[in-house]
Design a protein around this motif. Structure first.
Motif, PDB file in Angstrom:
ATOM      1  N   THR A 164       0.839  -1.190   0.000  1.00  0.00           N
ATOM      2  CA  THR A 164       0.000   0.000   0.000  1.00  0.00           C
ATOM      3  C   THR A 164       0.876   1.244   0.000  1.00  0.00           C
ATOM      4  OG1 THR A 164      -1.742  -1.163   1.207  1.00  0.00           O
ATOM      5  CG2 THR A 164      -1.820   1.247   1.196  1.00  0.00           C
ATOM      6  N   LEU A 165       0.707   2.089  -1.003  1.00  0.00           N
ATOM      7  CA  LEU A 165       1.495   3.306  -1.136  1.00  0.00           C
ATOM      8  C   LEU A 165       0.820   4.493  -0.451  1.00  0.00           C
ATOM      9  CD1 LEU A 165       2.414   2.928  -4.909  1.00  0.00           C
ATOM     10  CD2 LEU A 165       3.766   2.214  -2.928  1.00  0.00           C
ATOM     11  N   MET A 166      -0.502   4.569  -0.588  1.00  0.00           N
ATOM     12  CA  MET A 166      -1.259   5.679   0.012  1.00  0.00           C
ATOM     13  C   MET A 166      -2.734   5.303   0.014  1.00  0.00           C
ATOM     14  SD  MET A 166      -0.906   8.422  -3.120  1.00  0.00           S
ATOM     15  CE  MET A 166       0.879   8.374  -2.953  1.00  0.00           C
ATOM     16  N   THR A 167      -3.545   6.112   0.679  1.00  0.00           N
ATOM     17  CA  THR A 167      -4.988   5.916   0.675  1.00  0.00           C
ATOM     18  C   THR A 167      -5.639   7.136   0.043  1.00  0.00           C
ATOM     19  OG1 THR A 167      -5.103   6.796   2.949  1.00  0.00           O
ATOM     20  CG2 THR A 167      -5.014   4.394   2.666  1.00  0.00           C
ATOM     21  N   LEU A 168      -6.732   6.891  -0.697  1.00  0.00           N
ATOM     22  CA  LEU A 168      -7.400   7.935  -1.454  1.00  0.00           C
ATOM     23  C   LEU A 168      -8.869   7.999  -1.061  1.00  0.00           C
ATOM     24  CD1 LEU A 168      -7.408   9.984  -3.864  1.00  0.00           C
ATOM     25  CD2 LEU A 168      -7.958   8.029  -5.332  1.00  0.00           C
TER      26      LEU A 168
END
Length: 312
Positions: free
Chosen positions: A219-223
């Protein structure tokens, strides 16, 4: 007199409480999606920050691509050579090639005639005891070489006139197709090193940064998706009978004078204790049902904004 004053205060307090509108409270929420890495590699750039709005297709994270680009360039060079070879085979031999093959055959035939004459002369001289046996053997060997060259020239001319065999053309075509597939695979792998926004939204959190090596699926980021805002409220058990999925109602946001239209999309089947912020003081100990209400015109709503829905 004191008892009369106390009684009037209690009546006034009860009257105030009775005038308080019964309502369910909650907050604005958004669906949050996980942005994950598709390939293994070192992160070279993170182009967004927490809280930044992004559009569909916008680059979010870039990973190292040097190795993939070098492999792609190598395969593209091999593909160009294979395609050129196939085109030549499909066009067939040129006039110059056919004339050259005829000239080579004529040269080989002339050499064969000379070798036969030499071999015959050496045999006659040996019969007259004017030369040695080794000279005759050398002449025999030269004749055999000339004969082989003449046959090779004949075969070359025949192949030139007939053109390339269908099997050779098919093999060259297969090689071109194989290299094209390899090129597409490398281009796909190169694309996987770039991560783009799949939907409009706001970056909820950034979890990986430049210089980190990540694995596929990390997981790189949450949107937080822009077009999925909804109200999460806590419905008292006393009002559950008046609500149902698909019901239209008005939702009041703190700081807005007009209500938004909403549609009930989910009502929990299990009750829970009221969160401390959800209802007014006298109802905080009661059981409630988590309820989600889809909101119209929700792109500009801020997550966490308090909301209120009046109860029947």
């Amino acid at each position: 007199m004191r008892k009369l004053l106390l009684l009037s205060m209690v009546i006034a307090l009860c009257a105030c409480q009775g005038q308080e509108p019964k309502a369910a409270f909650g907050t604005v929420e958004r669906e949050v999606v996980l942005v994950t890495a598709a390939a293994d590699g070192l992160i070279t750039e993170v182009t967004v920050k927490k809280g930044e709005p992004v559009a569909t297709g916008q680059l979010l994270v870039q990973q190292e691509t040097t190795e993939q680009r070098l492999l792609l360039a190598q395969v593209q060079a091999e593909l160009a050579a294979a395609q050129a070879k196939l085109e030549l085979m499909q066009l067939g031999s040129r006039t110059e090639q056919r004339e050259l093959a005829k000239a080579n055959l004529a040269r080989a035939e002339a050499k064969l005639v000379d070798a036969r004459l030499t071999q015959r002369r050496q045999a006659e001289l040996l019969a007259q005891q004017l030369n040695s046996q080794s000279a005759v053997q050398q002449a025999d060997a030269a004749l055999a070489v000339a004969l082989a060259e003449q046959r090779a020239a004949q075969q070359q001319l025949a192949e030139t006139l007939a053109g390339n065999r269908q099997q050779d053309i098919e093999q060259a075509s297969w090689q071109v197709a194989q290299l094209k597939a390899r090129e597409e695979q490398l281009q796909w792998q190169l694309q996987q090193s770039s991560t783009y926004a799949g939907r409009d939204g706001v970056i909820d959190d950034v979890l990986r940064y430049q210089g980190e090596r990540v694995q596929p699926g990390s997981t790189l980021m949450t949107l937080a998706v822009s077009d999925t805002a909804y109200a999460r409220v806590y419905l008292p058990a006393s009002a559950i009978a008046h609500w149902q999925v698909g019901q239209q109602l008005s939702v009041w946001l703190q700081g807005r004078e007009t209500a938004l239209s909403g549609t009930v999309r989910y009502i929990s089947a299990e009750a829970a204790f009221t969160p401390h912020f959800a209802l007014h003081q006298q109802e905080r100990s009661r059981l409630v049902y988590l309820t989600e209400i889809s909101l119209t015109d929700s792109k500009d709503l801020i997550s966490g904004t308090p909301v209120r829905v009046e109860l029947p």
